[in-house]
Enzyme design. Structure first.
Site, PDB file in Angstrom:
ATOM      1  N   HIS A 101       0.791  -1.227   0.000  1.00  0.00           N
ATOM      2  CA  HIS A 101       0.000   0.000   0.000  1.00  0.00           C
ATOM      3  C   HIS A 101       0.826   1.281   0.000  1.00  0.00           C
ATOM      4  O   HIS A 101       0.304   2.355  -0.226  1.00  0.00           O
ATOM      5  CB  HIS A 101      -0.953   0.027   1.191  1.00  0.00           C
ATOM      6  CG  HIS A 101      -0.271   0.382   2.479  1.00  0.00           C
ATOM      7  ND1 HIS A 101       0.346  -0.550   3.252  1.00  0.00           N
ATOM      8  CD2 HIS A 101      -0.079   1.577   3.087  1.00  0.00           C
ATOM      9  CE1 HIS A 101       0.883   0.043   4.292  1.00  0.00           C
ATOM     10  NE2 HIS A 101       0.649   1.341   4.225  1.00  0.00           N
TER      11      HIS A 101
HETATM   12  C1  UD1 Z   1      -1.325   6.171   5.696  1.00  0.00           C
HETATM   13  C2  UD1 Z   1       0.013   6.542   6.329  1.00  0.00           C
HETATM   14  C3  UD1 Z   1       0.940   5.334   6.306  1.00  0.00           C
HETATM   15  C4  UD1 Z   1       0.265   4.123   6.955  1.00  0.00           C
HETATM   16  C5  UD1 Z   1      -1.061   3.884   6.257  1.00  0.00           C
HETATM   17  C6  UD1 Z   1      -1.806   2.710   6.847  1.00  0.00           C
HETATM   18  C7  UD1 Z   1       0.636   8.894   5.942  1.00  0.00           C
HETATM   19  C8  UD1 Z   1       1.543   9.809   5.199  1.00  0.00           C
HETATM   20  N1  UD1 Z   1       0.683   7.588   5.572  1.00  0.00           N
HETATM   21  O1  UD1 Z   1      -1.076   5.864   4.332  1.00  0.00           O
HETATM   22  O2  UD1 Z   1       2.102   5.638   7.047  1.00  0.00           O
HETATM   23  O3  UD1 Z   1       1.106   2.990   6.797  1.00  0.00           O
HETATM   24  O4  UD1 Z   1      -1.861   5.056   6.382  1.00  0.00           O
HETATM   25  O5  UD1 Z   1      -2.849   2.328   6.005  1.00  0.00           O
HETATM   26  O6  UD1 Z   1      -0.067   9.326   6.820  1.00  0.00           O
HETATM   27  N2  UD1 Z   1      -8.265   6.047   1.048  1.00  0.00           N
HETATM   28  C9  UD1 Z   1      -9.576   5.643   0.945  1.00  0.00           C
HETATM   29  N3  UD1 Z   1     -10.250   5.383   2.110  1.00  0.00           N
HETATM   30  C10 UD1 Z   1      -9.688   5.505   3.332  1.00  0.00           C
HETATM   31  C11 UD1 Z   1      -8.355   5.940   3.416  1.00  0.00           C
HETATM   32  C12 UD1 Z   1      -7.657   6.190   2.276  1.00  0.00           C
HETATM   33  O7  UD1 Z   1     -10.133   5.504  -0.128  1.00  0.00           O
HETATM   34  O8  UD1 Z   1     -10.365   5.243   4.353  1.00  0.00           O
HETATM   35  C13 UD1 Z   1      -7.502   6.283  -0.210  1.00  0.00           C
HETATM   36  C14 UD1 Z   1      -7.596   7.687  -0.712  1.00  0.00           C
HETATM   37  O9  UD1 Z   1      -7.599   7.654  -2.106  1.00  0.00           O
HETATM   38  C15 UD1 Z   1      -6.294   8.312  -0.255  1.00  0.00           C
HETATM   39  C16 UD1 Z   1      -5.336   7.116  -0.312  1.00  0.00           C
HETATM   40  O10 UD1 Z   1      -6.148   5.982   0.026  1.00  0.00           O
HETATM   41  O11 UD1 Z   1      -5.922   9.377  -1.037  1.00  0.00           O
HETATM   42  C17 UD1 Z   1      -4.193   7.212   0.633  1.00  0.00           C
HETATM   43  O12 UD1 Z   1      -4.689   7.451   1.981  1.00  0.00           O
HETATM   44  P1  UD1 Z   1      -3.801   8.290   3.014  1.00  0.00           P
HETATM   45  O13 UD1 Z   1      -4.483   8.350   4.309  1.00  0.00           O
HETATM   46  O14 UD1 Z   1      -3.411   9.571   2.403  1.00  0.00           O
HETATM   47  O15 UD1 Z   1      -2.472   7.445   3.155  1.00  0.00           O
HETATM   48  P2  UD1 Z   1      -2.259   5.870   3.278  1.00  0.00           P
HETATM   49  O16 UD1 Z   1      -1.688   5.394   1.989  1.00  0.00           O
HETATM   50  O17 UD1 Z   1      -3.452   5.156   3.811  1.00  0.00           O
END
Ligand code: UD1
Length: 353
Positions: A202
């Site tokens: 991820h």
């Molecule tokens: C975040 C953390 C990472 C952690 C991970 C656990 C940061 C910089 N990164 O990464 O350290 O390992 O969480 O999962 O904070 N999205 C959804 N639904 C959700 C959440 C996310 O659709 O409930 C999608 C969105 O398109 C979003 C992307 O996932 O833009 C990334 O989510 P984000 O919270 O920005 O970072 P993670 O990759 O989850």
């Protein structure tokens, strides 16, 4: 003592589960603030329900955005709630954007700030998590470190005076859940039987570059045993945008798993392949060999003890051989503690209040 915990992303809910129980045992007043960084039910609510975590007192509902926009929205929301709550401690967890936002909002209000899982370093400044960790450690008043290696990293940065070695709260919860599975088993996918691999991918480093992601997916699909891939929304989104089919070869794409099911699946799996920090350590604690698709790890002890092996993106043609290497002989070393890190953390916070 009144502690405000700030969480927002999936691995933080797991750590919170351990801390919330320890705070309750100690009679601490505990307020939970959820930034809303993760908002899909199977990335958030499911964890609160599965691990019996009290519902968050506040949810800022910030959702997804660029790093700056997401962190800025958190800062604004957190400042307002911290000012009203005026706790003895703001407690931050791990290395996400929710962590750095909480630390920064708290220090600006002169609120004592403690960082749980302090001192981890990948020394890779391209990772957003590395910026978040380093900055949070330097901003915080109290650093709760999960390992000796983390203590050494903090010492190198001149932070020993604020650091206490407490162990890793993820070990507390992984061991507790694994022990509880005998009495309260969970249902796993019907075809999760015999030899199989559990894989998660991820991180932005793995998913955002189309060539890289295609290579990882091809290597997983070519495994000689089924590979269950609980897919994070970032992975699904990137694969869709890149026109990459995840339903090929050995791959069995499933929804993100609740925590207890993940522990059961990892315990039963022949091997784990991941780019997640937390899962590397969980695999080690649960006794399943792990292969990490990265060039470095923060959890170096898992590699030193033979339970984790790194495979760089350029070496993915060796993935099957490395992932299905013989299981190492069991170790009695417990570099992340024996499962009492949350109680130790609460005791340290209380002493320092
Ligand atoms: C975040 C953390 C990472 C952690 C991970 C656990 C940061 C910089 N990164 O990464 O350290 O390992 O969480 O999962 O904070 N999205 C959804 N639904 C959700 C959440 C996310 O659709 O409930 C999608 C969105 O398109 C979003 C992307 O996932 O833009 C990334 O989510 P984000 O919270 O920005 O970072 P993670 O990759 O989850």
């Amino acid at each position: 003592m009144h502690v405000v915990s700030v969480v927002g992303a999936r691995p933080q809910f797991v750590k919170l589960a351990a801390m919330a129980t320890a705070f309750e045992r100690a009679g601490t007043t505990h307020t939970i603030v959820h930034t809303g960084q993760h908002y899909d039910p199977n990335m958030s609510e499911v964890f609160f329900a599965d691990l019996a975590i009290p519902t968050a007192d506040v949810n800022l509902g910030v959702g997804s955005a660029s790093h700056a926009a997401q962190t800025a929205a958190m800062l604004t929301g957190l400042e307002e709630h911290f000012s009203a709550l005026c706790p003895d401690w703001v407690l931050t967890y791990g290395d996400t954007n929710s962590t750095i936002a909480a630390a920064l909002a708290a220090v600006k209000l002169h609120l004592p700030t403690a960082h749980l899982e302090a001192g981890l370093r990948s020394f890779n400044r391209r990772m957003p998590e590395e910026h978040n960790r380093v900055l949070t450690d330097h901003a915080s008043d109290l650093l709760l470190a999960p390992s000796r290696v983390a203590m050494d990293n903090l010492a190198r940065e001149g932070l020993s005076g604020r650091a206490v070695h407490v162990g890793d709260v993820m070990v507390d919860i992984a061991l507790l859940v694994q022990r509880g599975l005998t009495e309260h088993p969970v249902e796993l996918p019907a075809d999760m039987e015999g030899e199989f691999i559990v894989a998660t991918i991820h991180r932005a480093e793995s998913t955002d570059d189309p060539d890289r992601l295609a290579k990882v997916v091809r290597a997983l699909a070519a495994m000689p045993v089924p590979v269950f891939l609980p897919a994070h929304p970032r992975l699904r989104g990137c694969a869709d945008r890149q026109g990459l089919d995840l339903h090929i070869g050995a791959l069995r794409v499933i929804d993100p798993m609740p925590y207890r099911a993940m522990v059961a699946a990892v315990t039963r799996a022949r091997a784990v392949v991941t780019d997640s920090g937390g899962l590397q350590k969980e695999a080690f604690v649960l006794g399943t060999p792990c292969t990490t698709v990265r060039t470095e790890t923060e959890w170096t002890e898992t590699v030193d003890l033979g339970w984790n092996q790194l495979v760089a993106f350029d070496d993915l043609d060796t993935l099957a051989e490395v992932a299905l290497r013989p299981t190492p002989s069991s170790t009695t070393d417990m570099p992340y503690g024996r499962g009492d890190a949350a109680d130790q953390s609460v005791a340290v916070l209380a002493r320092a209040t």
